[in-house]
Write a protein that holds these residues in place. Structure first.
Motif, PDB file in Angstrom:
ATOM      1  N   SER A  79       0.873  -1.197  -0.146  1.00  0.00           N
ATOM      2  CA  SER A  79      -0.017   0.024   0.206  1.00  0.00           C
ATOM      3  C   SER A  79       0.821   1.255  -0.087  1.00  0.00           C
ATOM      4  O   SER A  79       2.219   1.152   0.209  1.00  0.00           O
ATOM      5  CB  SER A  79      -0.940   0.122   1.256  1.00  0.00           C
ATOM      6  N   TYR A  80       0.290   2.403  -0.322  1.00  0.00           N
ATOM      7  CA  TYR A  80       0.820   3.698  -0.417  1.00  0.00           C
ATOM      8  C   TYR A  80       1.416   4.049   0.935  1.00  0.00           C
ATOM      9  O   TYR A  80       2.376   4.904   1.209  1.00  0.00           O
ATOM     10  CB  TYR A  80       0.066   4.698  -1.234  1.00  0.00           C
ATOM     11  N   ILE A  81       0.589   3.496   2.013  1.00  0.00           N
ATOM     12  CA  ILE A  81       0.772   3.833   3.491  1.00  0.00           C
ATOM     13  C   ILE A  81       1.882   3.050   4.035  1.00  0.00           C
ATOM     14  O   ILE A  81       2.358   3.722   5.063  1.00  0.00           O
ATOM     15  CB  ILE A  81      -0.458   3.428   4.098  1.00  0.00           C
ATOM     16  N   TYR A  82       2.663   2.280   3.350  1.00  0.00           N
ATOM     17  CA  TYR A  82       3.731   1.580   4.070  1.00  0.00           C
ATOM     18  C   TYR A  82       4.893   2.397   4.274  1.00  0.00           C
ATOM     19  O   TYR A  82       5.519   2.479   5.390  1.00  0.00           O
ATOM     20  CB  TYR A  82       4.150   0.382   2.765  1.00  0.00           C
ATOM     21  N   PRO A  83       5.386   3.284   3.203  1.00  0.00           N
ATOM     22  CA  PRO A  83       6.345   4.039   3.567  1.00  0.00           C
ATOM     23  C   PRO A  83       6.461   4.999   4.532  1.00  0.00           C
ATOM     24  O   PRO A  83       7.280   5.265   5.317  1.00  0.00           O
ATOM     25  CB  PRO A  83       6.846   4.616   2.219  1.00  0.00           C
ATOM     26  N   ILE A  84       5.104   5.715   4.745  1.00  0.00           N
ATOM     27  CA  ILE A  84       4.752   6.551   5.685  1.00  0.00           C
ATOM     28  C   ILE A  84       4.573   6.072   7.055  1.00  0.00           C
ATOM     29  O   ILE A  84       5.121   6.512   8.018  1.00  0.00           O
ATOM     30  CB  ILE A  84       3.192   7.307   5.211  1.00  0.00           C
TER      31      ILE A  84
END
Length: 177
Positions: A79-84
């Motif tokens: 998901s896009y939330i992983y690096p955040i």
């Protein structure tokens, strides 16, 4: 609320109310449990969980914030939330280390290693600029390694598409160092 959600699990309002009540009572772990269940039922891709993690971090419940971001890292790797979430997990650990006295130098070095792994995984770009800024602060203000901090800050300034505010903050920090 729990009885109502058992009777009508499709009604999102009850789940959101339970999360809200837990946050108001400063029970961030309870809010995390409810947000996780809500997220699984509704397929929200970690958004509700992430918001609870941010609230826990802002309210200085660092252990819970670390648990929440760790859950996001393990379960939302594509998901896009992983690096955040990775960035905020390190930030939560950093706040925990900074707020214990005396500050443990080996823990600071572990944080720097975590920031290095994050930058290695994601790359040097606008998404990792704040992580690099935090890393430069650790070098300068906790380890007294001014040359490393200056090098990192100069690297951040040259990153394309970073916000003008972040670039200005880096230049001010360069002046301070």
């Amino acid at each position: 609320l729990y009885d109502l959600i058992q009777k009508d699990p499709e009604n999102n309002i009850y789940s959101e109310l339970i999360i809200w009540v837990n946050i108001q009572q400063r029970n961030f772990y309870g809010a995390f449990i409810q947000a996780r269940a809500y997220d699984l039922r509704m397929g929200k891709e970690g958004n509700e969980i992430f918001e609870v993690g941010l609230i826990a971090l802002e309210n200085k419940d660092y252990e819970t914030a670390i648990d929440i971001f760790d859950h996001l890292i393990k379960n939302y790797q594509t998901s896009y939330i992983y690096p955040i979430a990775k960035r905020y997990k390190i930030k939560s650990r950093e706040e925990l280390v900074k707020n214990t006295f005396p500050v443990n130098e080996s823990e600071i070095r572990k944080l720097i290693d975590d920031y290095n792994l994050l930058v290695l995984e994601i790359g040097v770009n606008s998404r990792t600029a704040e992580a690099l800024l935090s890393k430069s602060h650790l070098h300068a203000f906790y380890l007294n390694e001014m040359d490393s901090a200056i090098l990192i800050l100069n690297t951040i300034i040259t990153i394309p598409r970073i916000s003008p505010e972040l670039k200005a903050k880096c230049k001010l920090d360069l002046g301070d160092i």
